[in-house]
Write a protein that holds these residues in place. Structure first.
Motif, PDB file in Angstrom:
ATOM      1  N   ARG A 326       0.683  -1.130  -0.142  1.00  0.00           N
ATOM      2  CA  ARG A 326      -0.019  -0.003  -0.094  1.00  0.00           C
ATOM      3  C   ARG A 326       0.809   1.173   0.163  1.00  0.00           C
ATOM      4  NH1 ARG A 326      -0.409  -1.700   5.439  1.00  0.00           N
ATOM      5  NH2 ARG A 326       0.185  -0.083   6.737  1.00  0.00           N
ATOM      6  N   HIS A 327       1.927   1.247   0.490  1.00  0.00           N
ATOM      7  CA  HIS A 327       2.960   2.408   0.687  1.00  0.00           C
ATOM      8  C   HIS A 327       3.531   2.724  -0.908  1.00  0.00           C
ATOM      9  CE1 HIS A 327       2.647   2.021   4.719  1.00  0.00           C
ATOM     10  NE2 HIS A 327       3.369   1.226   4.850  1.00  0.00           N
ATOM     11  N   HIS A 328       3.426   1.692  -1.594  1.00  0.00           N
ATOM     12  CA  HIS A 328       3.922   1.890  -3.066  1.00  0.00           C
ATOM     13  C   HIS A 328       2.930   2.295  -3.994  1.00  0.00           C
ATOM     14  CE1 HIS A 328       7.508   0.361  -1.232  1.00  0.00           C
ATOM     15  NE2 HIS A 328       6.976  -0.835  -1.224  1.00  0.00           N
ATOM     16  N   ALA A 329       1.745   2.051  -3.544  1.00  0.00           N
ATOM     17  CA  ALA A 329       0.518   2.383  -4.511  1.00  0.00           C
ATOM     18  C   ALA A 329       0.322   3.918  -4.603  1.00  0.00           C
ATOM     19  CB  ALA A 329      -0.760   1.796  -3.966  1.00  0.00           C
ATOM     20  N   LYS A 330       0.739   4.447  -5.988  1.00  0.00           N
ATOM     21  CA  LYS A 330       0.906   5.653  -6.085  1.00  0.00           C
ATOM     22  C   LYS A 330      -0.344   6.316  -6.964  1.00  0.00           C
ATOM     23  CE  LYS A 330       4.979   6.636  -4.412  1.00  0.00           C
ATOM     24  NZ  LYS A 330       5.369   5.485  -3.762  1.00  0.00           N
ATOM     25  N   THR A 331      -0.646   5.850  -8.086  1.00  0.00           N
ATOM     26  CA  THR A 331      -1.534   6.247  -8.836  1.00  0.00           C
ATOM     27  C   THR A 331      -2.915   5.751  -8.417  1.00  0.00           C
ATOM     28  OG1 THR A 331      -1.552   4.168 -10.126  1.00  0.00           O
ATOM     29  CG2 THR A 331       0.083   5.987 -10.775  1.00  0.00           C
ATOM     30  N   VAL A 332      -4.014   6.433  -8.953  1.00  0.00           N
ATOM     31  CA  VAL A 332      -5.413   6.220  -8.328  1.00  0.00           C
ATOM     32  C   VAL A 332      -5.672   4.501  -8.973  1.00  0.00           C
ATOM     33  CG1 VAL A 332      -7.826   6.390  -8.997  1.00  0.00           C
ATOM     34  CG2 VAL A 332      -6.427   8.442  -8.878  1.00  0.00           C
ATOM     35  N   GLY A 333      -5.108   4.242 -10.080  1.00  0.00           N
ATOM     36  CA  GLY A 333      -5.372   2.725 -10.540  1.00  0.00           C
ATOM     37  C   GLY A 333      -4.879   1.673  -9.533  1.00  0.00           C
ATOM     38  N   GLU A 334      -3.504   2.228  -9.158  1.00  0.00           N
ATOM     39  CA  GLU A 334      -2.712   1.171  -8.162  1.00  0.00           C
ATOM     40  C   GLU A 334      -3.526   1.139  -6.922  1.00  0.00           C
ATOM     41  OE1 GLU A 334       1.267   3.063  -8.184  1.00  0.00           O
ATOM     42  OE2 GLU A 334       1.784   1.684  -9.677  1.00  0.00           O
ATOM     43  N   ILE A 335      -4.238   2.380  -6.220  1.00  0.00           N
ATOM     44  CA  ILE A 335      -4.663   2.219  -5.183  1.00  0.00           C
ATOM     45  C   ILE A 335      -6.040   1.503  -5.273  1.00  0.00           C
ATOM     46  CG2 ILE A 335      -5.800   3.866  -3.538  1.00  0.00           C
ATOM     47  CD1 ILE A 335      -3.734   5.939  -4.179  1.00  0.00           C
ATOM     48  N   LYS A 336      -6.718   1.676  -6.348  1.00  0.00           N
ATOM     49  CA  LYS A 336      -7.800   0.967  -6.515  1.00  0.00           C
ATOM     50  C   LYS A 336      -7.646  -0.553  -6.793  1.00  0.00           C
ATOM     51  CE  LYS A 336     -11.795   1.653  -9.418  1.00  0.00           C
ATOM     52  NZ  LYS A 336     -12.407   2.424 -11.008  1.00  0.00           N
ATOM     53  N   GLN A 337      -6.576  -0.924  -7.114  1.00  0.00           N
ATOM     54  CA  GLN A 337      -6.051  -2.457  -7.335  1.00  0.00           C
ATOM     55  C   GLN A 337      -5.679  -2.780  -5.930  1.00  0.00           C
ATOM     56  OE1 GLN A 337      -4.475  -4.058 -10.420  1.00  0.00           O
ATOM     57  NE2 GLN A 337      -4.089  -5.995  -9.204  1.00  0.00           N
ATOM     58  N   PHE A 338      -5.258  -2.057  -4.942  1.00  0.00           N
ATOM     59  CA  PHE A 338      -5.067  -2.526  -3.724  1.00  0.00           C
ATOM     60  C   PHE A 338      -6.157  -2.780  -2.700  1.00  0.00           C
ATOM     61  CE2 PHE A 338      -4.031  -1.713   0.549  1.00  0.00           C
ATOM     62  CZ  PHE A 338      -3.085  -2.699   1.107  1.00  0.00           C
ATOM     63  N   VAL A 339      -7.097  -1.791  -3.113  1.00  0.00           N
ATOM     64  CA  VAL A 339      -8.244  -1.900  -2.159  1.00  0.00           C
ATOM     65  C   VAL A 339      -9.180  -3.044  -2.823  1.00  0.00           C
ATOM     66  CG1 VAL A 339     -10.378  -0.592  -1.765  1.00  0.00           C
ATOM     67  CG2 VAL A 339      -8.405   0.747  -1.766  1.00  0.00           C
ATOM     68  N   SER A 340      -9.235  -3.405  -3.899  1.00  0.00           N
ATOM     69  CA  SER A 340     -10.020  -4.524  -4.308  1.00  0.00           C
ATOM     70  C   SER A 340      -9.448  -5.795  -3.890  1.00  0.00           C
ATOM     71  CB  SER A 340     -10.185  -4.651  -6.011  1.00  0.00           C
ATOM     72  OG  SER A 340      -8.878  -4.941  -6.442  1.00  0.00           O
ATOM     73  N   GLN A 341      -7.970  -5.837  -3.744  1.00  0.00           N
ATOM     74  CA  GLN A 341      -7.471  -7.246  -3.292  1.00  0.00           C
ATOM     75  C   GLN A 341      -7.699  -7.185  -1.465  1.00  0.00           C
ATOM     76  OE1 GLN A 341      -3.585  -6.627  -4.705  1.00  0.00           O
ATOM     77  NE2 GLN A 341      -4.067  -7.767  -6.628  1.00  0.00           N
ATOM     78  N   LEU A 342      -8.088  -6.211  -0.875  1.00  0.00           N
ATOM     79  CA  LEU A 342      -8.074  -5.949   0.298  1.00  0.00           C
ATOM     80  C   LEU A 342      -8.963  -7.123   1.201  1.00  0.00           C
ATOM     81  CD1 LEU A 342      -6.380  -4.112   2.382  1.00  0.00           C
ATOM     82  CD2 LEU A 342      -8.280  -2.759   2.744  1.00  0.00           C
ATOM     83  N   PRO A 343     -10.029  -7.281   0.802  1.00  0.00           N
ATOM     84  CA  PRO A 343     -10.817  -8.371   1.654  1.00  0.00           C
ATOM     85  C   PRO A 343     -10.309  -9.515   1.464  1.00  0.00           C
ATOM     86  CG  PRO A 343     -12.390  -7.084   0.108  1.00  0.00           C
ATOM     87  CD  PRO A 343     -10.901  -6.755  -0.278  1.00  0.00           C
ATOM     88  N   HIS A 344      -9.677 -10.050   0.293  1.00  0.00           N
ATOM     89  CA  HIS A 344      -9.037 -11.371   0.243  1.00  0.00           C
ATOM     90  C   HIS A 344      -7.727 -11.290   1.269  1.00  0.00           C
ATOM     91  CE1 HIS A 344      -7.586 -15.206  -1.613  1.00  0.00           C
ATOM     92  NE2 HIS A 344      -6.499 -14.629  -1.632  1.00  0.00           N
ATOM     93  N   MET A 345      -6.925 -10.370   1.172  1.00  0.00           N
ATOM     94  CA  MET A 345      -5.845 -10.237   2.036  1.00  0.00           C
ATOM     95  C   MET A 345      -6.214 -10.224   3.539  1.00  0.00           C
ATOM     96  SD  MET A 345      -3.511  -7.538  -0.120  1.00  0.00           S
ATOM     97  CE  MET A 345      -2.780  -6.740   1.143  1.00  0.00           C
ATOM     98  N   GLN A 346      -7.128  -9.441   4.024  1.00  0.00           N
ATOM     99  CA  GLN A 346      -7.620  -9.775   5.404  1.00  0.00           C
ATOM    100  C   GLN A 346      -8.089 -11.005   5.753  1.00  0.00           C
ATOM    101  OE1 GLN A 346     -10.208  -6.256   4.909  1.00  0.00           O
ATOM    102  NE2 GLN A 346      -8.757  -4.898   6.380  1.00  0.00           N
ATOM    103  N   ALA A 347      -8.835 -11.472   4.830  1.00  0.00           N
ATOM    104  CA  ALA A 347      -9.403 -12.958   5.025  1.00  0.00           C
ATOM    105  C   ALA A 347      -8.117 -13.794   5.401  1.00  0.00           C
ATOM    106  CB  ALA A 347     -10.216 -13.624   3.950  1.00  0.00           C
ATOM    107  N   ALA A 348      -7.006 -13.636   4.595  1.00  0.00           N
ATOM    108  CA  ALA A 348      -5.880 -14.574   4.418  1.00  0.00           C
ATOM    109  C   ALA A 348      -5.053 -14.474   5.832  1.00  0.00           C
ATOM    110  CB  ALA A 348      -4.920 -14.242   3.492  1.00  0.00           C
ATOM    111  N   ARG A 349      -4.898 -13.123   6.179  1.00  0.00           N
ATOM    112  CA  ARG A 349      -4.385 -12.843   7.461  1.00  0.00           C
ATOM    113  C   ARG A 349      -5.126 -13.386   8.687  1.00  0.00           C
ATOM    114  NH1 ARG A 349      -2.709  -6.668   8.766  1.00  0.00           N
ATOM    115  NH2 ARG A 349      -4.714  -6.143   8.859  1.00  0.00           N
ATOM    116  N   SER A 350      -6.378 -13.361   8.509  1.00  0.00           N
ATOM    117  CA  SER A 350      -7.267 -13.921   9.971  1.00  0.00           C
ATOM    118  C   SER A 350      -6.952 -15.366   9.825  1.00  0.00           C
ATOM    119  CB  SER A 350      -8.569 -13.468   9.945  1.00  0.00           C
ATOM    120  OG  SER A 350      -9.583 -14.480   9.450  1.00  0.00           O
ATOM    121  N   SER A 351      -7.015 -16.083   8.666  1.00  0.00           N
ATOM    122  CA  SER A 351      -6.844 -17.421   8.620  1.00  0.00           C
ATOM    123  C   SER A 351      -5.325 -17.650   9.163  1.00  0.00           C
ATOM    124  CB  SER A 351      -7.097 -17.626   6.849  1.00  0.00           C
ATOM    125  OG  SER A 351      -6.539 -19.067   6.717  1.00  0.00           O
ATOM    126  N   LEU A 352      -4.464 -17.246   8.721  1.00  0.00           N
ATOM    127  CA  LEU A 352      -3.132 -17.381   9.144  1.00  0.00           C
ATOM    128  C   LEU A 352      -3.128 -17.162  10.769  1.00  0.00           C
ATOM    129  CD1 LEU A 352      -0.134 -17.833   8.692  1.00  0.00           C
ATOM    130  CD2 LEU A 352       0.002 -15.514   8.611  1.00  0.00           C
TER     131      LEU A 352
END
Length: 601
Positions: A326-352
């Motif tokens: 998220r610190h490297h996401a500069k453009t709107v497109g990159e931020i959008k991409q990061f946000v779209s992956q967030l639910p999957h990443m949070q699920a993976a983190r709680s599973s771990l």
């Protein structure tokens, strides 16, 4: 590679859908609002077929557990009892019905749904109690095989082993045959049937008879399964007695998995902030569902526990790196991409986080001295060391009054690995157990003898070494991290049941005729004719699919071993597993225990 069927060629949703359809049809017969009174044992298995939402859609407003006395108040038109056909439950139902206040609720309709079969005995009991006429609908719901996962079906019949081997009651075998007929109706006739054991022979005979009795039901579905392998549990009594050493196997050994759920001590699952104050510590156990829908669990469930830690730490690095993105996401497109992956990443983190906590809980036990001592003795027995004399460790455990089931597992394991114990050794163990734990356990010992788990060595020859060598049941150089053989599931012992399946696929059972003669029960092969046009022409590189049905129960370690074979690059066979019950050594021995009630004075 996910642990469920890698190619996904067998889709068990059709089976679940058939179950839901049957349930909807029954509920629709009982017009109006409904309350369901559950036989408690059925709620878990039903939860795997139908969620509460499905029941709600069909006007189910209340749910109660079946217990003696009056039914709780409910303003509904229909009361439906969902029960197993057991006489003791009929008495409770009769009491419920008779204590209904006809003045306050005169318009209520009663119905009863027997799972998996209606029973004349039970209906007679209801008649004797004077309530049979109160039920408008008396039907059966054939919940024979319940899909537990993408490659796993269970009947969850908790007393099947005891019924078959102690009481000579073949009801559960009839249900198994019925379940297989349902499966064939949905997935096509299985052309080849192999089996080993008396129960296997019975089930195959019943299937052949059922097919003969319904000649009109000629199946025009292209067969999904190539082979059915029916295996009696008593062909391999050793595997359930040994401690399972896969991740899922250990969770089951230590905490017990029930209908895919496990209850764990809550203190390991506190959010970081909470731990300090100590005021609001949860007391309710933490309940988690375990199946391959969870990506991480699918990856680690079948690994030897010693290989789980490295996977978890690798995952932790990947996940924290992903969050760093998220610190490297500069453009709107990159931020959008990061946000779209967030639910999957949070699920993976709680599973771990969950699995790291579970692994810590298990590690506390597996690194204890007692666990190590117990495992050492088991492995000595399985590799054929000192199986013919009284074992010091077992004696010490009896003297220190360790849990009785632990003692029974060790003594039975020794008996199985020695083709029975010498009279002197057997009598010594029995005497020690009865003097330490109480004479009421004499019935339990008797049951274990009847089931062949604890027995006298009748011939002077111990056959186990022959079986061990021919079937390669003990492997000294086992690789737990990157296994190349199924013996990794018990860190050295390859489950006999799974070796039988492996050798059947290649090179065939002819190579082990001698061993098959030593093992109990007949072995056989049957072919079921397929209509022309349905015979399989196998494509180059296409795997065969074998359904292995364990009659009398299967452990998670054996399931892991079959999944391992399914994933072998050059294996050529994929396995789907069915069983009468998912078992471990503890609940299996428990199902054979009888407790004589001490006199009340």
């Amino acid at each position: 590679m996910a642990a469920h069927l890698s190619s996904g060629r067998v889709n068990l949703t059709a089976l679940r859908e058939a179950g839901r359809r049957e349930l909807r049809e029954f509920l629709d017969k009982c017009a109006g609002s409904k309350a369901i009174v559950w036989d408690e044992y059925l709620t878990g298995p039903f939860g795997l077929i139908a969620q509460y939402s499905l029941l709600k859609e069909h006007e189910v407003e209340k749910m109660f557990t079946l217990k003696a006395g009056r039914l709780p108040p409910a303003d509904v038109k229909n009361i439906i009892f969902f029960v197993r056909p057991r006489l003791e439950l009929m008495d409770i139902i009769a009491e419920n019905v008779l204590s209904e206040d006809r003045v306050r609720s005169p318009l209520r309709d009663f119905h009863i749904l027997f799972v998996p079969r209606r029973s004349l005995l039970c209906e007679q009991r209801l008649k004797d109690q004077g309530v049979l006429g109160s039920f408008i609908h008396r039907e059966q719901y054939s919940l024979d095989l319940i899909p537990f996962d993408g490659d796993l079906l269970s009947m969850e019949s908790e007393s099947a082993f005891k019924e078959c081997y102690l009481e000579n009651d073949q009801t559960s075998l009839y249900h198994a045959a019925k379940g297989l007929m349902t499966l064939q109706a949905l997935y096509g006739t299985i052309p080849q049937i192999f089996g080993k054991g008396d129960c296997a022979r019975h089930v195959a005979n019943m299937m052949i008879r059922m097919k003969r009795e319904f000649p009109g039901g000629q199946n025009s579905i292209f067969p999904v399964f190539d082979t059915l392998l029916l295996l009696d549990r008593n062909v391999d009594l050793l595997s359930p007695l040994a401690t399972q050493l896969t991740y899922e196997g250990l969770i089951d050994e230590i905490y017990g998995i029930q209908n895919t759920y496990v209850k764990l001590p809550p203190e390991k699952f506190l959010p970081k902030k909470q731990g300090e104050g100590g005021k609001d510590l949860p007391t309710e156990p933490k309940k988690l569902q375990l199946n391959s829908a969870e990506e991480l669990y699918a990856e680690i469930r079948d690994k030897n526990f010693n290989a789980v830690g490295s996977v978890l730490s690798k995952k932790a690095k990947i996940i924290s790196a992903a969050f760093e993105e998220r610190h490297h996401a500069k453009t709107v497109g990159e931020i959008k991409q990061f946000v779209s992956q967030l639910p999957h990443m949070q699920a993976a983190r709680s599973s771990l986080a969950n699995h790291t906590s579970i692994a810590e809980l298990i590690k506390d036990i597996t690194t204890s001295e007692d666990f190590f001592d117990n495992l050492t003795v088991e492995q000595e027995f399985m590799s054929g060391i000192d199986t013919d004399k009284v074992n010091n460790y077992t004696e010490d455990c009896i003297a220190q009054k360790h849990p009785l089931i632990k003692i029974l597992r060790l003594v039975c394991l020794q008996s199985v690995c020695n083709s029975g114990l010498k009279q002197k050794v057997l009598d010594h163990y029995k005497r020690e157990i009865l003097q330490t734990y109480g004479y009421e356990h004499i019935l339990t010992l008797n049951n274990l003898e009847k089931a062949g788990l604890l027995k006298l060595q009748t011939s002077s020859r111990n056959n186990y070494p022959t079986i061990r060598k021919t079937m390669r049941l003990w492997m000294d150089d086992v690789n737990e991290q990157n296994p190349n053989d199924i013996s990794y599931v018990y860190s050295g012992y390859a489950p006999l049941s799974v070796r039988l399946a492996q050798l059947l696929a290649r090179p065939g059972w002819r190579s082990i005729e001698e061993v098959l003669k030593i093992l109990p029960g007949p072995h056989f092969e049957e072919r079921q004719q397929l209509p022309t046009g349905l015979q399989k022409k196998r494509q180059q590189g296409e795997n065969r699919i074998t359904l292995v049905f364990f009659l009398g129960g299967v452990t998670y370690a054996e399931i892991a071993a079959l999944r391992f074979l399914s994933q072998m690059e050059d294996g050529g066979t994929e396995y789907v597993i069915a069983t009468t019950k998912l078992i471990n050594g503890t609940n299996w021995i428990k199902s054979l225990m009888e407790k004589l009630e001490p006199p009340p004075f």
